[in-house]
Design an enzyme around this catalytic site. Structure first.
Site, mmCIF file in Angstrom:
data_model
loop_
_atom_site.group_PDB
_atom_site.id
_atom_site.type_symbol
_atom_site.label_atom_id
_atom_site.label_comp_id
_atom_site.label_asym_id
_atom_site.label_seq_id
_atom_site.Cartn_x
_atom_site.Cartn_y
_atom_site.Cartn_z
ATOM 1 N N CYS A 156 0.807 -1.228 0.000
ATOM 2 C CA CYS A 156 0.000 0.000 0.000
ATOM 3 C C CYS A 156 0.844 1.285 0.000
ATOM 4 O O CYS A 156 0.593 2.213 -0.787
ATOM 5 C CB CYS A 156 -0.966 -0.010 1.186
ATOM 6 S SG CYS A 156 -0.263 -0.688 2.692
ATOM 7 N N HIS A 249 -2.704 6.501 4.174
ATOM 8 C CA HIS A 249 -1.278 6.536 4.535
ATOM 9 C C HIS A 249 -0.694 7.873 4.060
ATOM 10 O O HIS A 249 -0.917 8.286 2.916
ATOM 11 C CB HIS A 249 -0.512 5.414 3.844
ATOM 12 C CG HIS A 249 -0.812 4.039 4.352
ATOM 13 N ND1 HIS A 249 -1.625 3.787 5.432
ATOM 14 C CD2 HIS A 249 -0.359 2.819 3.929
ATOM 15 C CE1 HIS A 249 -1.676 2.474 5.643
ATOM 16 N NE2 HIS A 249 -0.927 1.870 4.748
HETATM 17 N N1 LIG Z 1 -5.197 -3.624 4.814
HETATM 18 C C1 LIG Z 1 -4.487 -3.045 3.868
HETATM 19 O O1 LIG Z 1 -4.421 -1.806 3.782
HETATM 20 C C2 LIG Z 1 -3.719 -3.870 2.867
HETATM 21 C C3 LIG Z 1 -3.075 -3.185 1.849
HETATM 22 C C4 LIG Z 1 -2.374 -3.914 0.894
HETATM 23 C C5 LIG Z 1 -2.321 -5.290 0.965
HETATM 24 N N2 LIG Z 1 -2.955 -5.942 1.982
HETATM 25 C C6 LIG Z 1 -2.882 -7.413 1.973
HETATM 26 O O2 LIG Z 1 -4.175 -7.906 1.603
HETATM 27 C C7 LIG Z 1 -4.451 -9.143 2.274
HETATM 28 C C8 LIG Z 1 -5.727 -8.992 3.093
HETATM 29 O O3 LIG Z 1 -5.528 -7.953 4.055
HETATM 30 P P1 LIG Z 1 -6.678 -7.460 5.047
HETATM 31 O O4 LIG Z 1 -6.175 -6.211 5.616
HETATM 32 O O5 LIG Z 1 -7.991 -7.490 4.355
HETATM 33 O O6 LIG Z 1 -6.629 -8.621 6.159
HETATM 34 P P2 LIG Z 1 -7.813 -9.148 7.078
HETATM 35 O O7 LIG Z 1 -8.728 -8.036 7.418
HETATM 36 O O8 LIG Z 1 -7.167 -9.909 8.173
HETATM 37 O O9 LIG Z 1 -8.610 -10.163 6.129
HETATM 38 C C9 LIG Z 1 -8.150 -11.414 5.703
HETATM 39 C C10 LIG Z 1 -9.369 -12.297 5.527
HETATM 40 O O10 LIG Z 1 -9.027 -13.537 4.893
HETATM 41 C C11 LIG Z 1 -9.880 -14.543 5.448
HETATM 42 N N3 LIG Z 1 -9.348 -15.905 5.246
HETATM 43 C C12 LIG Z 1 -8.506 -16.598 6.027
HETATM 44 N N4 LIG Z 1 -8.294 -17.819 5.489
HETATM 45 C C13 LIG Z 1 -9.026 -17.896 4.353
HETATM 46 C C14 LIG Z 1 -9.229 -18.922 3.345
HETATM 47 N N5 LIG Z 1 -8.646 -20.115 3.418
HETATM 48 N N6 LIG Z 1 -10.047 -18.622 2.300
HETATM 49 C C15 LIG Z 1 -10.648 -17.434 2.207
HETATM 50 N N7 LIG Z 1 -10.513 -16.442 3.130
HETATM 51 C C16 LIG Z 1 -9.698 -16.672 4.191
HETATM 52 C C17 LIG Z 1 -9.947 -14.163 6.912
HETATM 53 O O11 LIG Z 1 -11.107 -14.719 7.493
HETATM 54 P P3 LIG Z 1 -11.152 -15.107 9.055
HETATM 55 O O12 LIG Z 1 -11.386 -13.831 9.772
HETATM 56 O O13 LIG Z 1 -12.278 -16.056 9.152
HETATM 57 O O14 LIG Z 1 -9.826 -15.741 9.389
HETATM 58 C C18 LIG Z 1 -10.017 -12.637 6.860
HETATM 59 O O15 LIG Z 1 -11.340 -12.148 6.869
HETATM 60 C C19 LIG Z 1 -3.209 -9.469 3.113
HETATM 61 O O16 LIG Z 1 -2.366 -10.329 2.390
HETATM 62 C C20 LIG Z 1 -2.563 -8.093 3.304
HETATM 63 O O17 LIG Z 1 -1.192 -8.166 3.539
HETATM 64 C C21 LIG Z 1 -3.660 -5.269 2.925
#
Ligand SMILES: NC(=O)c1ccc[n+]([C@@H]2O[C@H](COP(=O)([O-])OP(=O)(O)OC[C@H]3O[C@@H](n4cnc5c(N)ncnc54)[C@H](OP(=O)(O)O)[C@@H]3O)[C@@H](O)[C@H]2O)c1
Length: 358
Positions: A156, A249
């Site tokens: 990001c 950010h």
């Molecule tokens: N947040 C940001 O600003 C941002 C920016 C760039 C990149 N990212 C990347 O994007 C990805 C997601 O980030 P996030 O911030 O959205 O994280 P998050 O809020 O923790 O969401 C991840 C989701 O994936 C689900 N999950 C876990 N195992 C799974 C499976 N086997 N199949 C399908 N879904 C599953 C989780 O569900 P449960 O709750 O049930 O475990 C959770 O809801 C990460 O790799 C992160 O590094 C995030």
């Protein structure tokens, strides 16, 4: 044109919700499948998910059942729903296995997870900056035996930083970049940072983040040579920090430039920047002005400026001469879950579609 069926993996998380919010009114894509963890398998999205994106949960997803599938089962499931484009917002520790299976079986996977971002055959795309890197897909297919492909969305902070640097690099040539970030809580995911830790506080460390910003920036701003990316030659050093802001950010950037860059001229090239690599494609998510320049001394501010261009424009302010370094310094702000994640992911898929790659 009939809308293309798409799937969102990790649909219950923060980036997953952002994908849903942006895709729900999308003219080219229709959400057909939402995949979550085993914890929420078969539950109705509307009855299970704690929706935290601004506005209401889109009606079209309320009644969808969340699917859980193991990596080897998912392709068949998606094929039965006629999906061919998959947006992955999976946690990075499990993303790889899913994304490989899907790419092998012919899907275009646009992924926010960090594994593979630095691989030479995987496009790490910030479309206004390096749309041409999508050409790597052909080499990737041959090299990995994929029927489909994997394209990565940058980290990001890196997405916001590189977009701000692009017009400066084109006009004045970068020699050295120093970046100090103030990153929103949402960057750590839905359950990443308890309020007790971040409220009234600042965390001066984000695991792995500085390395991502430094390495990914040079890849994104590099050029294709012989089927691989040759990273850009400028030096870069980053210090990254978590601050108690919900979304957006902010980065203080110091750039040493090879050519003389009077601030007024720099403002002009930034304001005129349209991301020529995608400008004429009329992609629905591409903002008219990818970079907005503010002239007030107290802007940009996350709460006031993060939704510029529906969250896809970044905002540059306080652009001034840096005498010590021999170049410019400025502040840049961008929406981390839109420009830094889901929005850029959707823009990548639009670009792939416009170029006939899916
Ligand atoms: N947040 C940001 O600003 C941002 C920016 C760039 C990149 N990212 C990347 O994007 C990805 C997601 O980030 P996030 O911030 O959205 O994280 P998050 O809020 O923790 O969401 C991840 C989701 O994936 C689900 N999950 C876990 N195992 C799974 C499976 N086997 N199949 C399908 N879904 C599953 C989780 O569900 P449960 O709750 O049930 O475990 C959770 O809801 C990460 O790799 C992160 O590094 C995030």
């Amino acid at each position: 044109m009939a809308r293309r069926a798409v799937a969102v993996l990790g649909a219950t998380g923060l980036v997953g919700q952002r994908f849903i919010s942006l895709l729900s009114r999308h003219p080219w894509f229709e959400i057909r499948v939402l995949a979550g963890s085993e914890r929420v398998s078969k539950a109705r999205y509307g009855e299970t998910v704690n929706w935290i994106v601004e506005g209401s949960m889109p009606e079209e997803v309320r009644g969808l059942n969340i699917i859980y599938a193991r990596p080897e089962e998912l392709p068949l499931l998606l094929e039965s729903e006629n999906v061919d484009i998959v947006f992955s917002a999976l946690p990075s520790n499990i993303a790889l296995e899913y994304e490989f299976e899907l790419a092998k079986r012919g899907f275009l996977v646009v992924s926010n997870a960090s594994p593979l971002r630095l691989e030479p055959d995987i496009p790490l795309l910030n479309p206004e900056v390096n749309a041409d890197h999508l050409d790597l897909i052909e080499a990737q297919k041959g090299f990995r035996g994929f029927e489909g492909a994997i394209v990565k969305v940058p980290n990001c902070t890196t997405a916001i930083l590189t977009l701000s640097l692009k017009p400066l690099a084109d006009s004045f040539s970068l020699e050295l970049v120093v970046a100090s970030s103030m990153q929103a809580i949402s960057g750590a995911g839905l359950t990443g940072l308890p309020a007790m830790i971040i409220h009234d506080n600042l965390i001066p460390y984000i695991e792995g983040e500085e390395e991502k910003v430094e390495k990914e920036s040079r890849k994104i701003m590099g050029e294709i040579l012989g089927g691989n990316i040759k990273p850009a030659g400028f030096k870069i050093t980053a210090s990254t920090h978590r601050v108690p802001v919900l979304e957006g950010h902010t980065i203080a950037v110091f750039a040493k430039l090879k050519e003389e860059a009077p601030p007024q001229e720099a403002v002009k090239v930034i304001e005129e920047f349209r991301g020529n690599k995608i400008k004429n494609l009329n992609l629905p998510t591409a903002p008219e002005k990818p970079i907005i320049v503010r002239r007030e001394n107290d802007r940009p501010q996350p709460r006031l400026d993060r939704m510029e261009g529906n969250g896809m424009s970044i905002v540059v302010g306080r652009l001034r001469e840096d005498k010590a370094l021999g170049g410019l310094k400025y502040i840049v702000l961008g929406h981390n879950t839109i420009r830094g994640a889901a929005g850029t992911g959707i823009l990548i898929a639009e670009l792939a579609l416009a170029r006939g790659l899916v």
